[in-house]
Design an enzyme around this catalytic site. Structure first.
Site, short mmCIF file in Angstrom:
data_model
loop_
_atom_site.label_atom_id
_atom_site.label_comp_id
_atom_site.label_asym_id
_atom_site.label_seq_id
_atom_site.Cartn_x
_atom_site.Cartn_y
_atom_site.Cartn_z
N GLY A 10 0.85 -1.19 0.00
CA GLY A 10 0.00 0.00 0.00
C GLY A 10 0.88 1.24 0.00
O GLY A 10 0.60 2.23 0.69
N ASP A 52 -1.66 -7.04 -5.15
CA ASP A 52 -2.96 -7.01 -4.48
C ASP A 52 -2.72 -7.72 -3.15
O ASP A 52 -2.31 -8.90 -3.14
CB ASP A 52 -3.97 -7.75 -5.38
N TYR A 142 -15.08 -0.48 8.10
CA TYR A 142 -13.67 -0.14 8.30
C TYR A 142 -13.29 -0.29 9.78
O TYR A 142 -12.29 -0.92 10.13
CB TYR A 142 -13.45 1.30 7.83
N LYS A 146 -10.75 -2.89 11.71
CA LYS A 146 -9.63 -2.43 12.55
C LYS A 146 -9.70 -3.09 13.93
O LYS A 146 -8.69 -3.52 14.47
CB LYS A 146 -9.63 -0.91 12.67
N ILE A 172 -5.13 11.73 9.58
CA ILE A 172 -3.77 12.18 9.22
C ILE A 172 -3.88 13.30 8.18
O ILE A 172 -4.54 13.14 7.15
CB ILE A 172 -2.94 11.01 8.62
C1 AKB Z 1 -10.79 7.77 7.98
O1 AKB Z 1 -11.30 8.90 8.11
O2 AKB Z 1 -11.40 6.79 7.56
C2 AKB Z 1 -9.34 7.59 8.37
C3 AKB Z 1 -9.20 7.14 9.79
C4 AKB Z 1 -9.54 8.05 10.90
O3 AKB Z 1 -8.78 6.05 10.02
N1 AKB Z 1 -8.64 8.82 8.18
#
Ligand code: AKB
Length: 316
Positions: A10, A52, A142, A146, A172
């Protein structure tokens, strides 16, 4: 095996591209290999492989070809984009991590890095100065990837002795590349609009606090964590990491000090619900205590470095 043959998975994203430069600078004798699904910087002279992250045989071939001993696995679908295609995001984020963890064990990788995020927390997590150990009930794909990914990292450490290390990144902020598909992206877009003299319409409401960090701090934290002696790494899921916390309104006010004519308004969309389920600020005292983390960029430094950086030729 040379401990300094490093693979970034990545490498073409917001973090990977700047991490590459930092690794090359910090370890001039190391071989740093970039990999991603596309080469975003064909003009750069470097080792690059199309990869990938869910393709285990291709990853095996790259690790063997370059005798890789350290891996930074950064490839992921971020929060907002993930909500538009949840099963695909789960597959890339979760299967990708498991493929890399398996390869790391198989090839006796010396040390591995994988980023978690403030997205691993959820609507029932206390939002102010969120502690390291707390309820985590993420409600985005997401965030779910995590949170479970953190547990897999600890599992591979405990079961196979894999030295995998992780940080829960806040949003970030950087100017060299644009992020893709995150909920914290507004805090980058706003600078582009301000410098172009355009009004900025924020997709989050004015009073939505979120933890944020300038990219140099994020990269330094990553390298410091990876260099810390093993006995100092007490958290094997992922460390809370913090620098700044602000609302869109506060960021707008700070930009206005440098660009007095700057104007913004608000049109919250589906990303508001995501932001509302995340912490507004983070308690990262364990990272500070265990391996000496300390951020350098406050609000004023952030605004100046972003405006100066974009003006130097990076404006979209
Ligand atoms: C997002 O906004 O999805 C990312 C994060 C906070 O992990 N920047």
């Amino acid at each position: 095996m040379n401990p300094m043959n490093i693979l970034i998975i990545g490498s073409e994203g917001q973090l990977g591209s700047e991490l590459y430069d930092a690794l090359v600078l910090k370890y001039p004798s190391a071989k740093v290999v970039c990999s991603d699904i596309r080469n975003a910087f064909p003009e750069k002279e470097r080792n690059f492989e199309i990869l990938d992250a869910t393709d285990a045989p291709a990853l095996d071939r790259i690790i063997e070809k370059y005798q890789i001993s350290q891996i930074y696995h950064l490839a992921a679908i971020l929060s907002a984009r993930g909500e538009q295609n949840p099963l695909w995001a789960w597959d890339i984020n979760m299967r990708g991590l498991l493929v890399v963890l398996e390869a790391a064990v198989k090839h006796k990788i010396h040390r591995m890095y994988w980023p978690s995020s403030i997205a691993a927390f959820g609507p029932n997590t206390p939002r102010v100065q969120t502690p390291q150990q707390v309820v985590m009930d993420p409600n985005t794909v997401y965030g779910m990837s995590k949170q479970v990914g953190e547990l897999w990292c600890r599992y591979y450490f405990e079961k196979y002795g894999l030295d995998v290390r992780s940080l829960r990144y806040p949003g970030i902020i950087s100017y060299k590349t644009l992020p893709g598909g995150g909920t914290t992206d507004y805090a980058i877009d706003i600078f582009h609009k301000a410098l172009k003299g355009e009004k900025f319409t924020c997709f989050l409401g004015p009073e939505t606090p979120l933890p944020m960090m300038y990219i140099d701090d994020a990269i330094r934290a990553t390298l410091e964590l990876m260099e810390a002696p093993t006995e100092q790494i007490k958290e094997r899921t992922s460390y809370n990491l913090a620098a700044l916390s602000f609302t869109p309104e506060q960021l707008g006010e700070a930009i206005k000090k440098a660009i007095p004519g700057f104007e913004m308004d608000y049109a919250p969309d589906f990303r508001q619900k995501i932001a509302d389920s995340w912490p507004g600020s983070i308690d990262d005292s364990e990272a500070r205590k265990d391996w000496g983390w300390n951020h350098q960029f406050g609000m004023d430094e952030l605004v100046h470095v972003m405006l100066d950086g974009l003006k130097s030729g990076y404006l979209s």
